[in-house]
Scaffold this motif. Structure first.
Motif, short mmCIF file in Angstrom:
data_model
loop_
_atom_site.label_atom_id
_atom_site.label_comp_id
_atom_site.label_asym_id
_atom_site.label_seq_id
_atom_site.Cartn_x
_atom_site.Cartn_y
_atom_site.Cartn_z
N ARG A 18 0.83 -1.21 0.00
CA ARG A 18 0.00 0.00 0.00
C ARG A 18 0.87 1.26 0.00
O ARG A 18 0.39 2.35 -0.28
N TYR A 19 2.13 1.11 0.36
CA TYR A 19 3.05 2.26 0.53
C TYR A 19 4.04 2.34 -0.62
O TYR A 19 4.29 1.34 -1.31
N PRO A 63 -5.36 8.82 15.63
CA PRO A 63 -5.25 10.04 14.81
C PRO A 63 -4.54 11.19 15.54
O PRO A 63 -3.79 11.95 14.92
N ARG A 84 2.66 7.76 5.62
CA ARG A 84 1.35 7.66 4.97
C ARG A 84 1.46 6.79 3.72
O ARG A 84 2.45 6.84 3.01
N ASP A 85 0.41 6.00 3.47
CA ASP A 85 0.41 5.15 2.28
C ASP A 85 0.05 5.97 1.05
O ASP A 85 -0.11 7.20 1.13
N ASP A 87 -2.57 6.37 -0.45
CA ASP A 87 -3.85 7.06 -0.34
C ASP A 87 -3.84 8.10 0.77
O ASP A 87 -4.89 8.67 1.10
N GLU A 89 -3.23 7.46 3.93
CA GLU A 89 -3.64 6.87 5.20
C GLU A 89 -2.42 6.45 6.01
O GLU A 89 -1.50 5.82 5.47
N GLN A 92 -3.51 1.66 9.64
CA GLN A 92 -3.86 0.47 8.86
C GLN A 92 -4.41 -0.61 9.80
O GLN A 92 -4.44 -0.42 11.03
N CYS A 100 0.60 0.96 12.39
CA CYS A 100 1.23 2.04 11.62
C CYS A 100 2.63 1.61 11.22
O CYS A 100 3.31 0.89 11.96
#
Lengths: 319, 319
Positions: A18-19, A63, A84-85, A87, A89, A92, A100
């Motif tokens: 994802r990253y 958060p 952050r990935d 997207d 985010e 995860q 994270c």
């Protein structure tokens, strides 16, 4: 030390995909952090920490930590920001846990800090405070002054931990309640900056880590916690003037404390010693002797508390 | 998982200074190895594993492991060789323990091996055996066939672990004593090549690790241990023919087993299943439920033993 949860290699590969951080080369559970499972993750692009959040860090607080560490990192503080990935985010899920992937920081925690290291950590704490002052978020300090009586009561029989501790804690809580300041400069602080939460290479601070107790409180209280954990002998009986002065000198390079803060430091340090005395006593009573987590002896914190109670304690905070 | 011993940063710096490997950048305790304390050590030159030997690995055995891993590495096997310092010494002392700085190997242990991964590990095992055949050293296999009865007796009440286990173990020990071969090809073997002792990147074996049970025994017994640990469902009830064939095919690429070895494989696999059944039962009885080390359920090994006892077990070893 802690690795509570297993990570399946296929799940890990999917997470890393994802990253934009390359592909997995190695992933080893590390004995760092008491509340979470931590892995040292190496990819073709570099090294990262993978943290799986177990119990005490609630997913709802994540958060806040992502925003706080991002803010501090953006302001040049050596803190482990969450990556952050693709997207955007940072939070995860893997192995049924919130997780994270976090920036890796070099360095080693000092066992016996030298004065030069105390000066460096004082300066790093001050610089972190300057950055934190502009952070818009906030969080109730569940380990702060208002909660100490409840922690003492939840511990049970304090005299079973150290003979005479119950009377001493009752008297100290009454004293602190009567004298705790109401209006010192405050923002989000680290609140747990013991040497094992600082990474150093020689005299250089390369990492301020483990922000999971970070919350809104007096900045001078954060300095008091750091004073209590960096400047004493292991048994807590002796404050080393060279280390204490160095810590204060480093902090003063970044932050000019108000007169009210300076006057409050001995009291705040009594609070800091009591806070860790109480939580260690609580864990001493409630952790089985052979559990995964090492219990920490509360006695050296009691010794610090007595030192800060002495009539000449203000001298320990001289710059 | 294991980090039993703390390493002082100053002691670590002094240790690393003995080597031509740069200076310390980071050192984190890792949850790998049951018997030792392991740290992932990063220096300005690269990454290494620092192992502190606790109890079961005796300091007297360390030269054997240093020589064995050096020999295997020199012959191209992906094993974690001990690094020698500027004086040629591999065995050091730190924090009151014997210690080695060891080559870091990339890769992750597979949780659920694919047939292609079983083929790769079979080939890696065979290549390691070809290299081990020329290793001049030897070591009694304290976990070998001759010692299983003593392990069973030291466990105590086997029926308390699994109902009916005592009779089954007695009968199996009698059978193995009557039929155990006396003259198969032998040299130093790994003897514990479970998936968590193999590092892989995709289908490539990047590390054969944790040689601390390595000892002199039949090479076909090593293959049987690997068969028992790589080709079954988690509960041990089902051997996957695709994984088993792939393992045998990979091994056959490196080693041509003799007819006597092929004929003995089902019996050796019964022995392999019994060996791990017994040591898991022993640890189940003698490890507190909340201890630092996770107990492993013996039941899946009993299921494997039953499968290897079946009249058609020879088919599980077809290439």
């Amino acid at each position: 030390m802690a690795v509570y949860t297993h990570v399946d290699p296929d799940d890990l590969a999917a997470l890393v995909a994802r990253y934009a951080i390359g592909t997995v080369v190695s992933c080893k559970g590390i004995a760092e952090g008491v509340e979470n499972s931590n892995f040292l993750l190496e990819t073709t692009d570099g090294r990262f920490i993978l943290t799986l959040y177990e119990k005490r860090v609630q997913a709802g607080d994540l958060p806040f930590f992502v925003d706080l560490l991002g803010h501090l990192a953006d302001h040049g503080c050596p803190v482990p920001a969450m990556i952050r990935d693709r997207d955007g985010e940072a939070i995860q899920r893997i192995s049924g846990r919130a997780a994270c992937i976090i920036q890796f920081l070099p360095g080693i925690s000092p066992s016996h800090p030298m004065p030069s290291q105390c000066e460096a950590v004082g300066a790093a704490l001050g610089a972190m405070h300057r950055a934190a002052a502009s952070f818009p978020g906030g969080r109730e300090n569940s380990m702060g002054h208002r909660h100490w009586r409840a922690i003492a009561e939840a511990t049970g029989d304090l005299d079973a931990v150290i003979s005479g501790l119950q009377d001493l804690v009752d008297a100290e809580l009454a004293f602190l309640d009567a004298h705790w300041p109401g209006d010192l400069p405050a923002h989000v602080i680290h609140a747990d900056l013991f040497p094992d939460n600082v990474l150093m290479l020689g005299d250089r601070v390369t990492g301020l880590i483990d922000f999971y107790f970070a919350a809104s409180d007096f900045r001078a209280y954060d300095l008091a916690v750091t004073h209590a954990s960096w400047t004493f002998s292991d048994d807590g009986r002796h404050c080393d003037p060279a280390r204490a002065q160095a810590l204060m000198r480093g902090y003063a390079r970044e932050i000019a404390l108000t007169d009210a803060e300076v006057a409050a430091l001995p009291l705040l340090a009594r609070g800091a010693a009591l806070r860790f005395l109480l939580t260690r006593a609580h864990d001493w009573v409630h952790t089985p002797a052979d559990a995964l987590v090492t219990r920490k002896d509360p006695a050296p914190l009691l010794a610090r508390l007595r030192r800060y109670q002495a009539h000449d304690a203000a001298a320990l905070f001289a710059v």
